[in-house]
Design a protein around this motif. Structure first.
Motif, PDB file in Angstrom:
ATOM      1  N   ASP A 219       0.806  -1.222   0.000  1.00 40.57           N
ATOM      2  CA  ASP A 219       0.000   0.000   0.000  1.00 40.57           C
ATOM      3  C   ASP A 219       0.837   1.270   0.000  1.00 40.57           C
ATOM      4  O   ASP A 219       0.431   2.310   0.535  1.00 40.57           O
ATOM      5  N   ALA A 220       2.064   1.192  -0.574  1.00 39.36           N
ATOM      6  CA  ALA A 220       2.938   2.370  -0.613  1.00 39.36           C
ATOM      7  C   ALA A 220       3.836   2.289  -1.844  1.00 39.36           C
ATOM      8  O   ALA A 220       4.182   1.197  -2.318  1.00 39.36           O
ATOM      9  N   ASN A 221       4.198   3.427  -2.384  1.00 37.43           N
ATOM     10  CA  ASN A 221       5.130   3.474  -3.497  1.00 37.43           C
ATOM     11  C   ASN A 221       6.555   3.244  -3.010  1.00 37.43           C
ATOM     12  O   ASN A 221       6.873   3.431  -1.837  1.00 37.43           O
ATOM     13  N   GLY A 252      11.569  11.824   3.611  1.00 34.33           N
ATOM     14  CA  GLY A 252      11.201  10.523   3.066  1.00 34.33           C
ATOM     15  C   GLY A 252      10.346   9.713   4.017  1.00 34.33           C
ATOM     16  O   GLY A 252      10.544   9.742   5.236  1.00 34.33           O
ATOM     17  N   GLY A 253       9.388   8.984   3.474  1.00 35.27           N
ATOM     18  CA  GLY A 253       8.501   8.161   4.283  1.00 35.27           C
ATOM     19  C   GLY A 253       8.548   6.704   3.874  1.00 35.27           C
ATOM     20  O   GLY A 253       9.170   6.330   2.879  1.00 35.27           O
ATOM     21  N   ASP A 254       7.886   5.859   4.652  1.00 35.72           N
ATOM     22  CA  ASP A 254       7.858   4.426   4.382  1.00 35.72           C
ATOM     23  C   ASP A 254       6.433   3.911   4.527  1.00 35.72           C
ATOM     24  O   ASP A 254       5.513   4.645   4.920  1.00 35.72           O
ATOM     25  N   ALA A 255       6.243   2.633   4.209  1.00 36.74           N
ATOM     26  CA  ALA A 255       4.901   2.051   4.203  1.00 36.74           C
ATOM     27  C   ALA A 255       4.288   2.034   5.602  1.00 36.74           C
ATOM     28  O   ALA A 255       3.097   2.328   5.775  1.00 36.74           O
ATOM     29  N   THR A 256       5.097   1.700   6.614  1.00 36.80           N
ATOM     30  CA  THR A 256       4.572   1.659   7.978  1.00 36.80           C
ATOM     31  C   THR A 256       4.149   3.045   8.441  1.00 36.80           C
ATOM     32  O   THR A 256       3.073   3.234   9.019  1.00 36.80           O
ATOM     33  N   GLY A 257       4.970   4.025   8.186  1.00 36.23           N
ATOM     34  CA  GLY A 257       4.631   5.380   8.580  1.00 36.23           C
ATOM     35  C   GLY A 257       3.400   5.903   7.869  1.00 36.23           C
ATOM     36  O   GLY A 257       2.579   6.620   8.464  1.00 36.23           O
ATOM     37  N   LEU A 258       3.255   5.528   6.606  1.00 33.77           N
ATOM     38  CA  LEU A 258       2.075   5.961   5.854  1.00 33.77           C
ATOM     39  C   LEU A 258       0.800   5.423   6.480  1.00 33.77           C
ATOM     40  O   LEU A 258      -0.203   6.143   6.636  1.00 33.77           O
ATOM     41  N   ALA A 259       0.815   4.156   6.866  1.00 36.19           N
ATOM     42  CA  ALA A 259      -0.371   3.554   7.476  1.00 36.19           C
ATOM     43  C   ALA A 259      -0.689   4.188   8.828  1.00 36.19           C
ATOM     44  O   ALA A 259      -1.856   4.367   9.187  1.00 36.19           O
ATOM     45  N   GLN A 260       0.352   4.544   9.588  1.00 35.99           N
ATOM     46  CA  GLN A 260       0.128   5.110  10.913  1.00 35.99           C
ATOM     47  C   GLN A 260      -0.322   6.571  10.872  1.00 35.99           C
ATOM     48  O   GLN A 260      -0.892   7.073  11.830  1.00 35.99           O
ATOM     49  N   GLN A 261      -0.067   7.238   9.773  1.00 33.55           N
ATOM     50  CA  GLN A 261      -0.422   8.649   9.664  1.00 33.55           C
ATOM     51  C   GLN A 261      -1.812   8.885   9.071  1.00 33.55           C
ATOM     52  O   GLN A 261      -2.245  10.038   8.987  1.00 33.55           O
ATOM     53  N   TRP A 538       3.712  -5.056   5.167  1.00 36.68           N
ATOM     54  CA  TRP A 538       5.072  -5.580   5.032  1.00 36.68           C
ATOM     55  C   TRP A 538       5.951  -4.508   4.399  1.00 36.68           C
ATOM     56  O   TRP A 538       5.485  -3.641   3.671  1.00 36.68           O
ATOM     57  N   GLN A 539       7.219  -4.594   4.699  1.00 39.20           N
ATOM     58  CA  GLN A 539       8.128  -3.558   4.212  1.00 39.20           C
ATOM     59  C   GLN A 539       9.534  -4.124   4.062  1.00 39.20           C
ATOM     60  O   GLN A 539      10.035  -4.817   4.951  1.00 39.20           O
ATOM     61  N   SER A 540      10.171  -3.838   2.939  1.00 38.07           N
ATOM     62  CA  SER A 540      11.568  -4.208   2.712  1.00 38.07           C
ATOM     63  C   SER A 540      12.390  -2.931   2.566  1.00 38.07           C
ATOM     64  O   SER A 540      11.934  -1.943   1.983  1.00 38.07           O
ATOM     65  N   THR A 541      13.599  -2.966   3.080  1.00 36.64           N
ATOM     66  CA  THR A 541      14.459  -1.784   3.082  1.00 36.64           C
ATOM     67  C   THR A 541      15.889  -2.198   2.777  1.00 36.64           C
ATOM     68  O   THR A 541      16.371  -3.216   3.286  1.00 36.64           O
ATOM     69  N   LEU A 542      16.563  -1.417   1.955  1.00 36.90           N
ATOM     70  CA  LEU A 542      18.003  -1.569   1.732  1.00 36.90           C
ATOM     71  C   LEU A 542      18.659  -0.282   2.216  1.00 36.90           C
ATOM     72  O   LEU A 542      18.563   0.759   1.580  1.00 36.90           O
ATOM     73  N   ARG A 543      19.309  -0.368   3.359  1.00 41.37           N
ATOM     74  CA  ARG A 543      19.921   0.796   4.005  1.00 41.37           C
ATOM     75  C   ARG A 543      21.406   0.870   3.675  1.00 41.37           C
ATOM     76  O   ARG A 543      22.143  -0.101   3.838  1.00 41.37           O
ATOM     77  N   SER A 544      21.843   2.014   3.209  1.00 39.46           N
ATOM     78  CA  SER A 544      23.266   2.282   2.969  1.00 39.46           C
ATOM     79  C   SER A 544      23.702   3.400   3.898  1.00 39.46           C
ATOM     80  O   SER A 544      23.032   4.433   3.989  1.00 39.46           O
ATOM     81  N   VAL A 545      24.810   3.194   4.568  1.00 32.65           N
ATOM     82  CA  VAL A 545      25.320   4.182   5.520  1.00 32.65           C
ATOM     83  C   VAL A 545      26.741   4.560   5.114  1.00 32.65           C
ATOM     84  O   VAL A 545      27.630   3.704   5.064  1.00 32.65           O
ATOM     85  N   PHE A 546      26.937   5.834   4.813  1.00 38.00           N
ATOM     86  CA  PHE A 546      28.251   6.372   4.500  1.00 38.00           C
ATOM     87  C   PHE A 546      28.715   7.192   5.704  1.00 38.00           C
ATOM     88  O   PHE A 546      27.984   8.069   6.185  1.00 38.00           O
TER      89      PHE A 546
END
Length: 548
Positions: A219-221, A252-261, A538-546
């Protein structure tokens, strides 16, 4: 027997002649028998760059400022192979040289009379091992410097002229090695000058962190989430620390945050009741803002006191070695802290206040306490009283007990007044190391929320509890990796919402270099915002930290 000045000079030159001949013979022998060593122009130990001026011993992260104690700076070492040549006053101080060794007589004459060749810092000469061209060039350079005056003053002496011929031949044969030695010294001088000219500050360490995450969910782009931080850590006497941190993001937002807002946003990342949201680095404003500003010092040996205009409760209480840093372990804000103990309305934006840490005699018990007011800069806000002691504030106490290296137990209490709601919560934070790399952790909290909440316009009389349990592991399958899995419920209450939100997350952090890590993560959230109509996200994330 008394010698004339001329005879004494000849005797000394004879000793130098013997040395030069011996060095030349050794060089010839090394080129025949040890070609691989004799032809090398490099020292036996690799040359290290000049040490960083004023290097800190402690590694500081945005989540460990309060308890980081800056030890004395490492000494600056700009010597090339600094253990090669230290002066010795007597040949007797060189423990690995015996009267029967081939170099003994030369050592006794040169060290005790002239000091031309010296030993190593450990009191040895190393005469029983191969001599590299680099070490030979260093000895030759020292010899040339020492006898230069004797050659100049004795030009008419036949023996001195013979010695001069030998030294010129040595200079010719070892021209490349001598030039290489001089180039190395020049490079060290240039590096030292460059470090002194370009160091950021003798008292301040600059750190940067950039998180870029690709997120997708139901339910999120698909979204790109970004957060940047620039941190200045300053110490004036190695027992204090001034932290200044700037932060900005891309909203930036995510699917979980969108549902909670979608409705009241009770449990989102910026939720009004508690932080049980999605990605902790989401929903960061694009404008640059001051994230942290506080000063820590030690009025007594066992006490650290912090005061500041921008402080976060998460920096001082509810820490956990397996779940406490969104750039390394869990991304979900819920698994980073107990949402009842660390109040979201205080922690998300920070506030002015003070914190104290007391670790009596460095023992197993540590006491931490804090008071932070989110609206301390407001003389009278619209929906709160504002000020340093008005609504919104949080006061917390934590007692930590470490019976062994494997176990940590923390008992907690938080009292808060947020949006006209009185909050009293007790909590437990525990962890147990199963072995060197793997451990389990858990957080549990229960308390009461009473009063008319002005943020959601609802009268609250709640007795919620919160829990989370997880497993953390380092070096899982690959060295330098961090992995974890956790499940929990941020706010369990019959009178808030139509259901109970449940969070689940798993991640695998891979450190690609000192400056880059990537982390795939997967999360599930059922009944977001305690609303049964929102199903499962459900939500998948690829986090990159520099980091730098």
């Amino acid at each position: 027997m008394n010698l004339s000045v001329k005879q004494c000079l000849r005797q000394r030159i004879y000793v130098l002649k013997v040395l030069a001949g011996g060095l030349a013979s050794w060089s010839f022998f090394s080129q025949i028998c040890l070609a691989s060593l004799a032809n090398s122009l490099l020292p036996q130990k690799q040359l290290s760059p000049a040490a960083e001026i004023g290097a800190w011993k402690a590694e500081l992260s945005p989540h460990s400022y309060f308890e980081s104690s800056l030890a004395a700076n490492e000494p600056v070492n700009v010597d090339m192979d600094s253990d090669l040549r230290n002066k010795q006053t007597s040949v007797a101080e060189l423990s690995d040289v015996k009267p029967t060794d081939w170099a003994y007589q030369a050592l006794r004459s040169l060290i005790e009379r002239y000091g031309v060749i010296s030993g190593y810092p450990d009191g040895t000469f190393g005469g029983n091992r191969p001599l590299s061209r680099y070490e030979f060039a260093a000895a030759l350079a020292a010899t040339l410097e020492q006898v230069e005056g004797l050659i100049t003053n004795g030009e008419g002496d036949r023996y001195i002229q013979e010695d001069a011929i030998v030294l010129r031949r040595l200079q010719t044969d070892y021209k490349l090695a001598l030039e290489d030695l001089q180039q190395r010294l020049n490079r060290i001088d240039r590096r030292t000058i460059e470090l002194n000219a370009n160091q950021f500050s003798p008292t301040t360490k600059l750190q940067g962190q950039q998180i870029i995450a690709l997120s997708d969910g139901s339910d999120a782009n698909k979204t790109v989430i970004s957060r940047s931080r620039l941190t200045l850590s300053t110490s004036f006497n190695q027992q204090d620390l001034l932290v200044t941190q700037l932060e900005s993001g891309n909203n930036g937002g995510d699917a979980t945050g969108l549902a909670q807002q979608e409705q009241r946003n009770l449990l989102g990342v910026a939720g009004f009741i508690a932080n049980g949201g999605g990605l902790d680095y989401a929903e960061v404003e694009s404008s640059v803002k001051l994230r942290r500003l506080y000063y820590t010092f030690r009025p007594w040996q066992d006490v650290a006191l912090t005061v500041g205009a921008k402080m976060l409760p998460r920096d001082f209480i509810d820490r956990n070695r397996y779940a406490n840093n969104e750039a390394i372990d869990f991304s979900s804000s819920f698994f980073l802290n107990n949402p009842l103990i660390v109040q979201n309305q205080i922690d998300r934006n920070g506030g002015a206040g003070a914190a104290i840490l007391w670790n009596p005699s460095g023992g197993k018990v540590t006491l931490r306490s804090l008071y932070i007011a989110a609206d301390a800069n407001q003389p009278n806000a619209d929906t709160t009283e504002g000020g340093l002691f008005g609504d919104r504030y949080q006061a917390s106490v934590e007692v930590e007990y470490l019976p062994s290296d494997k176990i940590a137990l923390r008992l907690q209490y938080t009292n808060a007044l947020i949006n006209n709601t009185d909050i009293n919560v007790f909590g437990i934070n525990a962890e147990y190391a199963l072995n060197r790399n793997t451990g389990i952790f858990g957080r549990f909290g229960f308390g009461s929320y009473n009063g008319f909440n002005t943020a959601i316009n609802e009268n609250l009389d709640l007795h919620p509890f919160s829990w989370a349990i997880g497993l953390g592991s380092r070096n899982f399958m690959l060295p330098g990796t961090v992995a974890g899995i956790a499940v929990g419920q941020p706010f369990v209450s019959d009178n808030l919402g139509s259901a109970t939100q449940t969070n689940f997350e798993a991640f695998y952090n891979l450190q690609l270099s000192d400056n880059l890590s990537i982390t795939p993560a997967f999360s599930l959230v059922t009944n977001p915002d305690n609303d049964s109509s929102k199903g499962t996200i459900w939500q998948s994330t690829l986090r990159s930290v520099f980091s730098f």
